[in-house]
Design a protein around this motif. Structure first.
Motif, mmCIF file in Angstrom:
data_model
loop_
_atom_site.group_PDB
_atom_site.id
_atom_site.type_symbol
_atom_site.label_atom_id
_atom_site.label_comp_id
_atom_site.label_asym_id
_atom_site.label_seq_id
_atom_site.Cartn_x
_atom_site.Cartn_y
_atom_site.Cartn_z
ATOM 1 N N THR A 258 0.846 -1.208 0.000
ATOM 2 C CA THR A 258 0.000 0.000 0.000
ATOM 3 C C THR A 258 0.875 1.251 0.000
ATOM 4 O OG1 THR A 258 -0.161 -0.209 2.390
ATOM 5 C CG2 THR A 258 -2.015 -1.058 1.104
ATOM 6 N N ALA A 259 2.040 1.177 0.651
ATOM 7 C CA ALA A 259 2.933 2.342 0.680
ATOM 8 C C ALA A 259 3.419 2.682 -0.736
ATOM 9 C CB ALA A 259 4.120 2.074 1.606
ATOM 10 N N GLU A 260 3.776 1.640 -1.515
ATOM 11 C CA GLU A 260 4.191 1.878 -2.914
ATOM 12 C C GLU A 260 3.015 2.455 -3.702
ATOM 13 O OE1 GLU A 260 7.427 -1.838 -3.208
ATOM 14 O OE2 GLU A 260 5.388 -2.078 -3.962
ATOM 15 N N ARG A 261 1.849 1.872 -3.537
ATOM 16 C CA ARG A 261 0.655 2.324 -4.273
ATOM 17 C C ARG A 261 0.363 3.802 -3.979
ATOM 18 N NH1 ARG A 261 -4.632 0.236 -1.710
ATOM 19 N NH2 ARG A 261 -3.976 1.920 -0.313
ATOM 20 N N ASP A 262 0.365 4.161 -2.694
ATOM 21 C CA ASP A 262 0.008 5.536 -2.325
ATOM 22 C C ASP A 262 1.069 6.526 -2.809
ATOM 23 O OD1 ASP A 262 -2.191 4.403 -1.216
ATOM 24 O OD2 ASP A 262 -1.475 4.508 0.869
ATOM 25 N N THR A 263 2.330 6.130 -2.714
ATOM 26 C CA THR A 263 3.405 7.007 -3.200
ATOM 27 C C THR A 263 3.245 7.233 -4.699
ATOM 28 O OG1 THR A 263 4.887 6.127 -1.519
ATOM 29 C CG2 THR A 263 5.917 7.297 -3.352
ATOM 30 N N LEU A 264 2.983 6.155 -5.436
ATOM 31 C CA LEU A 264 2.826 6.272 -6.898
ATOM 32 C C LEU A 264 1.675 7.210 -7.240
ATOM 33 C CD1 LEU A 264 3.515 2.555 -7.806
ATOM 34 C CD2 LEU A 264 4.784 4.539 -8.704
ATOM 35 N N MET A 265 0.561 7.095 -6.526
ATOM 36 C CA MET A 265 -0.576 7.974 -6.803
ATOM 37 C C MET A 265 -0.207 9.431 -6.528
ATOM 38 S SD MET A 265 -3.649 5.556 -5.424
ATOM 39 C CE MET A 265 -4.958 6.738 -5.714
ATOM 40 N N SER A 266 0.577 9.651 -5.473
ATOM 41 C CA SER A 266 0.975 11.030 -5.154
ATOM 42 C C SER A 266 1.947 11.589 -6.198
ATOM 43 C CB SER A 266 1.605 11.110 -3.756
ATOM 44 O OG SER A 266 2.933 10.605 -3.805
ATOM 45 N N LEU A 267 2.559 10.709 -6.988
ATOM 46 C CA LEU A 267 3.489 11.137 -8.048
ATOM 47 C C LEU A 267 2.784 11.264 -9.393
ATOM 48 C CD1 LEU A 267 6.507 8.800 -7.130
ATOM 49 C CD2 LEU A 267 6.286 11.248 -6.642
ATOM 50 N N GLY A 268 1.472 11.140 -9.377
ATOM 51 C CA GLY A 268 0.706 11.341 -10.611
ATOM 52 C C GLY A 268 0.426 10.073 -11.394
ATOM 53 N N ALA A 269 0.722 8.913 -10.794
ATOM 54 C CA ALA A 269 0.462 7.662 -11.511
ATOM 55 C C ALA A 269 -1.005 7.252 -11.357
ATOM 56 C CB ALA A 269 1.369 6.556 -10.961
ATOM 57 N N ASP A 270 -1.601 6.778 -12.447
ATOM 58 C CA ASP A 270 -2.982 6.281 -12.373
ATOM 59 C C ASP A 270 -3.058 4.775 -12.635
ATOM 60 O OD1 ASP A 270 -5.845 6.221 -12.300
ATOM 61 O OD2 ASP A 270 -5.827 6.219 -14.503
ATOM 62 N N LEU A 271 -2.282 4.280 -13.606
ATOM 63 C CA LEU A 271 -2.389 2.870 -13.994
ATOM 64 C C LEU A 271 -1.360 2.034 -13.243
ATOM 65 C CD1 LEU A 271 -2.854 3.362 -17.862
ATOM 66 C CD2 LEU A 271 -4.610 3.075 -16.091
ATOM 67 N N LEU A 272 -1.843 1.113 -12.436
ATOM 68 C CA LEU A 272 -0.965 0.312 -11.589
ATOM 69 C C LEU A 272 -1.231 -1.173 -11.809
ATOM 70 C CD1 LEU A 272 -1.286 2.177 -8.127
ATOM 71 C CD2 LEU A 272 0.164 2.769 -10.086
ATOM 72 N N GLN A 273 -0.131 -1.954 -11.702
ATOM 73 C CA GLN A 273 -0.211 -3.408 -11.887
ATOM 74 C C GLN A 273 0.674 -4.050 -10.835
ATOM 75 O OE1 GLN A 273 1.163 -4.508 -15.814
ATOM 76 N NE2 GLN A 273 1.001 -6.704 -15.447
ATOM 77 N N GLY A 274 0.242 -5.155 -10.264
ATOM 78 C CA GLY A 274 1.111 -5.838 -9.304
ATOM 79 C C GLY A 274 0.338 -6.732 -8.361
ATOM 80 N N TYR A 275 1.088 -7.482 -7.552
ATOM 81 C CA TYR A 275 0.488 -8.472 -6.661
ATOM 82 C C TYR A 275 -0.479 -7.862 -5.659
ATOM 83 C CZ TYR A 275 4.079 -11.720 -8.421
ATOM 84 O OH TYR A 275 4.881 -12.516 -9.216
ATOM 85 N N ILE A 276 -0.349 -6.548 -5.397
ATOM 86 C CA ILE A 276 -1.257 -5.921 -4.437
ATOM 87 C C ILE A 276 -2.713 -6.107 -4.864
ATOM 88 C CG2 ILE A 276 -1.186 -3.609 -5.486
ATOM 89 C CD1 ILE A 276 -1.299 -2.445 -2.660
ATOM 90 N N PHE A 277 -2.955 -6.266 -6.155
ATOM 91 C CA PHE A 277 -4.327 -6.460 -6.661
ATOM 92 C C PHE A 277 -4.650 -7.940 -6.864
ATOM 93 C CE2 PHE A 277 -2.793 -2.331 -8.341
ATOM 94 C CZ PHE A 277 -3.585 -1.520 -7.542
ATOM 95 N N GLY A 278 -3.766 -8.799 -6.401
ATOM 96 C CA GLY A 278 -3.998 -10.240 -6.530
ATOM 97 C C GLY A 278 -3.002 -10.872 -7.488
#
Ligand code: G
Ligand code: MN
Length: 289
Positions: A258-278
């Motif tokens: 979640t820390a990576e996800r939230d940091t990425l969103m704060s950097l302007g990222a919208d499209l994310l892929q990875g094990y966090i979503f399963g």
């Protein structure tokens, strides 16, 4: 002459010397031919014949037991996946993962056979893809040159308008010569293109200038631990800004926490892929954000 016969051809030429120099030239040309043959065979080097036969059998079994799993690519703004990356697996022990399959295919000279089997499998599942979702398919740069893989006759072609071909930066595409024609043909068929694994050591811009990708995928090495790494943050923020200017979408791969996800969103990222979503799944999943 190219093989050195000229070295002895100063007049007057003694018959014995002439014979020797011609013999030497013939031998050198044979050696060059053998070297070329050895080079062409290098893929199957190092395997005793018995092992190679056994490996052929194992590899054939692996091809029969291929399956495809799908990993969602989430839009944080939309709250659902925009698409799925197709990832190949095999139920054959020792050849379960793409790296092992691809490596063995290369050793055995059966790369095209593997690629065709994968594309056929992906096509057989593409019919179930939910509407308005894209299907991301990994392509190895040399395969781009093979029109039969992506051209009209390809099993993927009927789905081209829903497919994004991911071309990895791990192998430099600038060694492939001019790919302008191939890229034009792929676009005529309505494929979209993505640069995959951006940030894996290759510094050139050939993949951007030659492919004009719609999408850029940041390698997970850039994403891992980004919440605690200001340098990665700076690079990813700049990448998001630059790609937005270039009208390219950015996907951040390998998001696990979640820390990576939230940091990425704060950097302007919208499209994310990875094990966090399963984990990648045989189904087209609808993860919650
Ligand atoms: O090179 P490419 O980006 O196509 O690699 C995809 C591979 O990355 C797949 O084998 C997939 O299982 C793996 N992968 C996907 N998401 C994650 C993740 O969050 N963490 C790690 N370590 N690997 C992942
Ligand atoms: Mn990929």
């Amino acid at each position: 002459m190219a093989w050195g016969a000229h070295r002895y051809l100063l007049k007057p030429v003694a018959p014995q010397e002439l014979l020797e120099s011609v013999t030497r030239a013939v031998l050198l040309s044979d050696l060059a031919r053998l070297k070329r043959e050895a080079f062409a065979l290098r893929g199957s080097h190092g395997l005793p014949v018995d092992d190679e036969d056994a490996l052929h059998v194992t590899f054939s079994r692996a091809l029969e037991k291929l399956s495809i799993v799908f990993q969602p690519i989430m839009s944080m703004a939309l709250g659902h996946p925009v698409g799925y990356e197709a990832l190949v697996r095999s139920a054959e022990p020792t050849l379960e993962h793409p790296e092992a399959l691809l490596g063995t295919a290369g050793l055995l000279g059966r790369h095209d056979e593997l690629t065709r089997a994968i594309y056929k499998k992906i096509a057989s599942r593409a019919v179930d893809l939910p509407d308005d979702r894209l299907l991301f398919v990994n392509v190895h740069p040399p395969d781009l040159m093979d029109h039969s893989l992506h051209g009209m006759g390809s099993p993927l072609a009927p789905f081209a308008s829903k497919i994004v071909l991911e071309i990895t930066e791990r192998a430099s595409i600038d060694r492939m010569g001019d790919i302008t024609d191939v890229v034009r043909d792929l676009r005529l068929l309505n494929y979209r293109l993505a640069v995959d694994d951006l940030g894996t050591g290759y510094a050139g811009l050939a993949s951007f200038t030659q492919l004009s990708p719609e999408i850029v995928k940041l390698d997970r090495s850039l994403i891992e631990g980004i919440d605690a790494n200001p340098v990665k943050q700076r690079v990813v923020r700049a990448m998001n800004v630059l790609c937005a200017d270039l009208k390219m979408q950015v996907i951040s791969e390998g998001v696990e926490t979640t820390a990576e996800r939230d940091t990425l969103m704060s950097l302007g990222a919208d499209l994310l892929q990875g094990y966090i979503f399963g984990m990648p799944s045989p189904e087209f999943t609808e993860p919650k954000i």
